[in-house]
Design a protein around this motif. Structure first.
Motif, PDB file in Angstrom:
ATOM      1  N   LYS A 178       0.829  -1.200   0.000  1.00 33.52           N
ATOM      2  CA  LYS A 178       0.000   0.000   0.000  1.00 33.52           C
ATOM      3  C   LYS A 178       0.867   1.256   0.000  1.00 33.52           C
ATOM      4  O   LYS A 178       0.507   2.271  -0.610  1.00 33.52           O
ATOM      5  CB  LYS A 178      -0.920   0.006   1.224  1.00 33.52           C
ATOM      6  N   THR A 179       2.009   1.190   0.655  1.00 26.55           N
ATOM      7  CA  THR A 179       2.931   2.326   0.653  1.00 26.55           C
ATOM      8  C   THR A 179       3.496   2.549  -0.745  1.00 26.55           C
ATOM      9  O   THR A 179       3.570   3.690  -1.224  1.00 26.55           O
ATOM     10  CB  THR A 179       4.081   2.081   1.648  1.00 26.55           C
ATOM     11  N   ILE A 180       3.895   1.488  -1.406  1.00 27.03           N
ATOM     12  CA  ILE A 180       4.422   1.585  -2.771  1.00 27.03           C
ATOM     13  C   ILE A 180       3.374   2.172  -3.707  1.00 27.03           C
ATOM     14  O   ILE A 180       3.655   3.059  -4.524  1.00 27.03           O
ATOM     15  CB  ILE A 180       4.883   0.197  -3.263  1.00 27.03           C
ATOM     16  N   ASN A 181       2.143   1.687  -3.595  1.00 33.96           N
ATOM     17  CA  ASN A 181       1.072   2.153  -4.466  1.00 33.96           C
ATOM     18  C   ASN A 181       0.726   3.617  -4.197  1.00 33.96           C
ATOM     19  O   ASN A 181       0.428   4.371  -5.134  1.00 33.96           O
ATOM     20  CB  ASN A 181      -0.159   1.269  -4.272  1.00 33.96           C
ATOM     21  N   THR A 182       0.785   4.027  -2.937  1.00 34.32           N
ATOM     22  CA  THR A 182       0.514   5.427  -2.593  1.00 34.32           C
ATOM     23  C   THR A 182       1.620   6.335  -3.111  1.00 34.32           C
ATOM     24  O   THR A 182       1.351   7.441  -3.606  1.00 34.32           O
ATOM     25  CB  THR A 182       0.364   5.582  -1.069  1.00 34.32           C
ATOM     26  N   LEU A 183       2.853   5.887  -3.015  1.00 32.13           N
ATOM     27  CA  LEU A 183       3.973   6.646  -3.581  1.00 32.13           C
ATOM     28  C   LEU A 183       3.757   6.868  -5.081  1.00 32.13           C
ATOM     29  O   LEU A 183       3.929   7.982  -5.590  1.00 32.13           O
ATOM     30  CB  LEU A 183       5.291   5.901  -3.356  1.00 32.13           C
ATOM     31  N   ASP A 184       3.370   5.809  -5.780  1.00 30.42           N
ATOM     32  CA  ASP A 184       3.142   5.938  -7.217  1.00 30.42           C
ATOM     33  C   ASP A 184       1.998   6.900  -7.515  1.00 30.42           C
ATOM     34  O   ASP A 184       2.071   7.684  -8.467  1.00 30.42           O
ATOM     35  CB  ASP A 184       2.841   4.561  -7.813  1.00 30.42           C
ATOM     36  N   SER A 185       0.950   6.857  -6.707  1.00 35.16           N
ATOM     37  CA  SER A 185      -0.208   7.731  -6.925  1.00 35.16           C
ATOM     38  C   SER A 185       0.149   9.200  -6.746  1.00 35.16           C
ATOM     39  O   SER A 185      -0.418  10.068  -7.411  1.00 35.16           O
ATOM     40  CB  SER A 185      -1.335   7.364  -5.951  1.00 35.16           C
ATOM     41  N   ILE A 186       1.099   9.484  -5.852  1.00 38.81           N
ATOM     42  CA  ILE A 186       1.425  10.879  -5.534  1.00 38.81           C
ATOM     43  C   ILE A 186       2.585  11.411  -6.364  1.00 38.81           C
ATOM     44  O   ILE A 186       2.531  12.541  -6.879  1.00 38.81           O
ATOM     45  CB  ILE A 186       1.738  11.012  -4.026  1.00 38.81           C
ATOM     46  N   ILE A 187       3.637  10.615  -6.533  1.00 36.28           N
ATOM     47  CA  ILE A 187       4.830  11.140  -7.218  1.00 36.28           C
ATOM     48  C   ILE A 187       5.201  10.351  -8.477  1.00 36.28           C
ATOM     49  O   ILE A 187       6.208  10.674  -9.125  1.00 36.28           O
ATOM     50  CB  ILE A 187       6.057  11.184  -6.270  1.00 36.28           C
ATOM     51  N   GLY A 188       4.409   9.342  -8.842  1.00 38.45           N
ATOM     52  CA  GLY A 188       4.786   8.510  -9.982  1.00 38.45           C
ATOM     53  C   GLY A 188       4.252   9.005 -11.309  1.00 38.45           C
ATOM     54  O   GLY A 188       3.981   8.200 -12.205  1.00 38.45           O
ATOM     55  N   HIS A 189       4.112  10.320 -11.463  1.00 38.72           N
ATOM     56  CA  HIS A 189       3.522  10.879 -12.686  1.00 38.72           C
ATOM     57  C   HIS A 189       4.603  11.237 -13.717  1.00 38.72           C
ATOM     58  O   HIS A 189       5.716  11.615 -13.354  1.00 38.72           O
ATOM     59  CB  HIS A 189       2.700  12.125 -12.356  1.00 38.72           C
ATOM     60  N   ARG A 190       4.230  11.144 -14.992  1.00 34.79           N
ATOM     61  CA  ARG A 190       5.167  11.461 -16.067  1.00 34.79           C
ATOM     62  C   ARG A 190       5.013  12.927 -16.471  1.00 34.79           C
ATOM     63  O   ARG A 190       4.463  13.252 -17.521  1.00 34.79           O
ATOM     64  CB  ARG A 190       4.909  10.545 -17.260  1.00 34.79           C
ATOM     65  N   ASN A 191       5.461  13.813 -15.624  1.00 37.26           N
ATOM     66  CA  ASN A 191       5.456  15.238 -15.954  1.00 37.26           C
ATOM     67  C   ASN A 191       6.752  15.854 -15.447  1.00 37.26           C
ATOM     68  O   ASN A 191       7.593  15.185 -14.834  1.00 37.26           O
ATOM     69  CB  ASN A 191       4.227  15.945 -15.361  1.00 37.26           C
ATOM     70  N   GLU A 192       6.915  17.119 -15.708  1.00 37.53           N
ATOM     71  CA  GLU A 192       8.180  17.783 -15.402  1.00 37.53           C
ATOM     72  C   GLU A 192       8.532  17.707 -13.920  1.00 37.53           C
ATOM     73  O   GLU A 192       9.690  17.531 -13.551  1.00 37.53           O
ATOM     74  CB  GLU A 192       8.116  19.246 -15.851  1.00 37.53           C
ATOM     75  N   ARG A 193       7.532  17.840 -13.074  1.00 37.40           N
ATOM     76  CA  ARG A 193       7.801  17.875 -11.637  1.00 37.40           C
ATOM     77  C   ARG A 193       8.194  16.507 -11.075  1.00 37.40           C
ATOM     78  O   ARG A 193       9.088  16.407 -10.212  1.00 37.40           O
ATOM     79  CB  ARG A 193       6.575  18.407 -10.892  1.00 37.40           C
TER      80      ARG A 193
END
Length: 316
Positions: A178-193
């Protein structure tokens, strides 16, 4: 109590009670707490002045620390609890908070209700709670498609995957996933930031969902009892932008005889995604309810599979 039996008990608690509103108002939710920690680390370590490789390294550090901290706390809790039913009840209560079968159904049903009577405005508001794309750009087909895609993908991320890892590694395994999945949901985006800072978290989530996503697709296909679900899943899943989400989504597309995925708009950016089951018709409001029925049947099959694992452990 074996890990699989613990997951079965936890799932029963979550399916019946969910995470009550009164409890959320008082203590929020474990995923919210994780989100606060992740956001705090991201604000301090993800600096634009750093080169991409530096942001990737700091992101890897932040992700690793978060997973180790959460999993370590879960291990400490398990070891500190008394043996017997008291300890297992506490573990089951905590584990139930990290499953989302009930809330996922409710969120998607909240889209189907207004859309089925032609209230697209209310349906857009409801769908905005479960997808990241711009809801104002969605017509009826777009709203239906977005909600069915979210249901399919989150059947894996929010139900099957946490149960899978919990069934083998108990509460610590569930918390780690659940921690891994939450990390991806918050910071795992393909954008500049986030692309550099969240790159490690995104890849870690891909690995964690490799087996559960394919299991979810299989459960959906079996529940549909349609060969087209298997055929479309095997044919189109690998063309999805995600190495995992395409499996349950393609199975759902084949099962319902609709096309899913395709181009979508996030903010001011248009993402040209390939279609799943491209030769099929567009989705409508009735397909959301059909997808919910199929979701329920797929979870029933998952329940039987988990029960089988419990029985297998019992006879060893």
């Amino acid at each position: 109590m074996t890990p699989a039996l613990l997951m079965l008990a936890s799932w029963a608690v979550e399916a019946v009670f969910g995470w009550p509103d009164w409890l959320y108002r008082r203590v929020r939710h474990p995923v919210v707490w994780l989100g606060v920690l992740i956001a705090w680390l991201e604000q301090r370590l993800n600096r634009r002045a750093f080169p991409s490789w530096g942001r990737y390294m700091f992101g890897t550090l932040a992700s690793s620390l978060t997973v180790m901290l959460a999993t370590g706390l879960a291990l400490l809790l398990v070891r500190s609890l008394p043996d017997g039913w008291t300890g297992y009840v506490v573990q089951a209560a905590i584990a139930s908070s990290l499953l989302a079968s009930r809330s996922l159904y409710q969120h998607v049903a909240a889209v189907a209700a207004p859309l089925s009577v032609g209230d697209q405005s209310a349906a857009r508001t409801a769908v905005s709670l479960i997808v990241g794309r711009d809801p104002d750009r969605l017509d009826e087909a777009g709203i239906a498609r977005a909600s069915i895609e979210s249901l399919s993908e989150n059947a894996s991320d929010g139900v099957i995957a946490p149960l899978f890892w919990g069934a083998f590694f108990g509460l610590p395994g569930l918390v780690a996933y659940k921690t891994i999945n939450t990390l991806d949901s918050i910071i795992g985006h393909r954008n500049e930031r986030y692309e550099a800072f969240g790159g490690f978290a995104a890849r870690l989530d891909d690995v964690a969902n490799l087996v559960p996503a394919r299991l979810t697709g299989l459960f959906i296909a079996i529940a549909s009892a349609r060969l087209s679900a298997f055929r479309i899943m095997l044919r189109d899943a690998r063309g999805h932008r995600s190495p995992n989400a395409g499996w349950p989504e393609a199975a759902m597309a084949g099962a319902l005889g609709i096309r899913l995925s395709g181009p979508r708009i996030y903010g001011d950016r248009r993402s040209e995604e390939p279609w799943l089951n491209p030769e099929a018709r567009d989705a409508d409001a009735s397909d959301i309810r059909s997808a919910l029925r199929l979701y329920t049947l797929a979870l029933a099959i998952a329940w039987l599979a988990l029960t089988g694992l419990v029985l297998l452990e019992a006879v060893r």
